[in-house]
Enzyme design. Structure first.
Site, short mmCIF file in Angstrom:
data_model
loop_
_atom_site.label_atom_id
_atom_site.label_comp_id
_atom_site.label_asym_id
_atom_site.label_seq_id
_atom_site.Cartn_x
_atom_site.Cartn_y
_atom_site.Cartn_z
N GLN A 36 0.83 -1.21 0.00
CA GLN A 36 0.00 0.00 0.00
C GLN A 36 0.86 1.26 0.00
O GLN A 36 0.52 2.27 0.63
CB GLN A 36 -0.96 -0.01 1.19
CG GLN A 36 -2.16 -0.93 1.00
CD GLN A 36 -3.00 -0.53 -0.21
OE1 GLN A 36 -3.17 0.64 -0.52
NE2 GLN A 36 -3.54 -1.53 -0.91
N SER A 37 1.99 1.22 -0.69
CA SER A 37 2.89 2.38 -0.71
C SER A 37 2.26 3.59 -1.40
O SER A 37 1.86 3.52 -2.57
CB SER A 37 4.17 1.99 -1.46
OG SER A 37 4.93 3.14 -1.78
#
Ligand code: PLP
Length: 323
Positions: free
Chosen positions: A71-72
């Site tokens: 989920q960068s």
């Protein structure tokens, strides 16, 4: 040198948090909205990318490669900046390909990035392998470090420090403390460097997001290293040392990305009282740390408290089953 195109936009708004500060009438609480920025749903990485992508373009590169957690936010913002320059983007994400791509992964796909999933500890090697493959095909890849946190990227937050000093002047704020989520360090290091360069009476307090007991000062050394690179880029000699940084470790006992009651409470409070949405990984945790210090009376009225909203709200959707 920065990119001719702005990915961040800005200056971002500096807003008063009146309803949250009501129980603390002596304190002045503000939020700096770096979540409200131009490209790809915004966030702090866009300020760094204005310098990193300029460097890539200068070097004649045609593909951006970077890495992060699944989920960068940094990866999603890199994919957005790449599209604005007509560059290809290749992302290396540490973890498994999810059955349902949601949150930032959904956006990475929509933004046209290519994604390789790998084990977390192999992200660096995988970026090198992807770059070598592209070079074999005659392409010119440019590797951006995790979080965009080197001296080049941190220039975006040196510039943000100047923007804040102007806004403080407009709002008659003499003395301030910036509270931010600190993880790969470019945001924190750039701000500290920027305020010191201007000799502004501003404290930067980074709330450490990653699991870390803080005993070895290794994170502070990372911040000092980024500032050493800034010294060589700017030709100045501020020579910041590890002990020049203020890092708060009160929230760093849980693993990165693990959502707990403190983060959920902070997210709900800001949503319901101010209509501001925080994120589950960074700003939710950092605001929880700020609330703890507010409630225990650790801030004084002679300094304005400014929370830096660094973005990340798209990740909320990937945590839907935990709320
Ligand atoms: C990356 C990120 C941070 C941390 O910034 P660093 O420069 O990596 O320390 C904080 N908040 C959000 C939402 C982020 O995506």
């Amino acid at each position: 040198m920065m990119s001719p195109r702005s990915y961040f936009g800005g200056p971002s708004p500096l807003q008063k948090l009146d309803r949250i500060s009501a129980p603390f009438p002596d304190l002045n609480l503000w939020i700096k909205r770096d979540d409200l920025s131009l490209a790809g749903l915004g966030g702090n990485k866009l300020r760094k990318l204005e310098y990193l992508v300029a460097d890539a373009l200068n070097k004649g590169c045609d593909t951006l490669i970077t890495a992060g957690a699944p989920q960068s936010n940094h990866c999603r913002q890199t994919a957005a900046a790449a599209t604005m320059e007509g560059l290809d983007c290749h992302l290396v994400l540490g973890g498994e390909s999810p059955a349902l791509p949601t949150g930032n992964i959904l956006l990475d796909n929509l933004l046209g990035a290519q994604i390789t999933f790998t084990e977390k500890h192999l992200r660096g090697d995988t970026m090198q392998n992807v770059a070598a493959e592209l070079e074999n095909q005659g392409r010119k890849p440019y590797i951006i470090p995790i979080g965009g946190s080197n001296g080049i990227g941190a220039q975006g937050y040196v510039r943000a420090a100047e923007e804040l000093v102007t806004q403080f002047g407009e709002n008659h704020i003499q003395k301030a403390r910036i509270i931010l989520a600190s993880s790969s360090g470019g945001t924190h290091a750039g701000l500290e460097y920027g305020f010191r360069r201007l000799k502004a009476p501003i404290t930067v307090e980074g709330i450490r997001i990653d699991k870390d007991d803080g005993r070895s000062l290794s994170y502070e050394s990372d911040l000092a290293n980024i500032c050493r690179e800034l010294d060589s880029i700017t030709g100045r000699s501020l020579q910041l040392q590890a002990t020049d940084f203020t890092v708060n470790y009160s929230c760093s006992s849980r693993d990165y990305g693990q959502l707990g009651a403190e983060e959920k409470d902070a997210i709900s409070l800001l949503a319901r009282e101010e209509g501001v949405l925080l994120d589950p990984v960074y700003t939710g945790r950092a605001f929880a740390g700020l609330l703890t210090k507010l409630k225990s009376g650790q801030y004084t009225k002679d300094e304005h408290i400014v929370f830096l909203h660094t973005g990340g709200t798209p990740a909320l959707f990937a945590y839907a089953d935990q709320f």
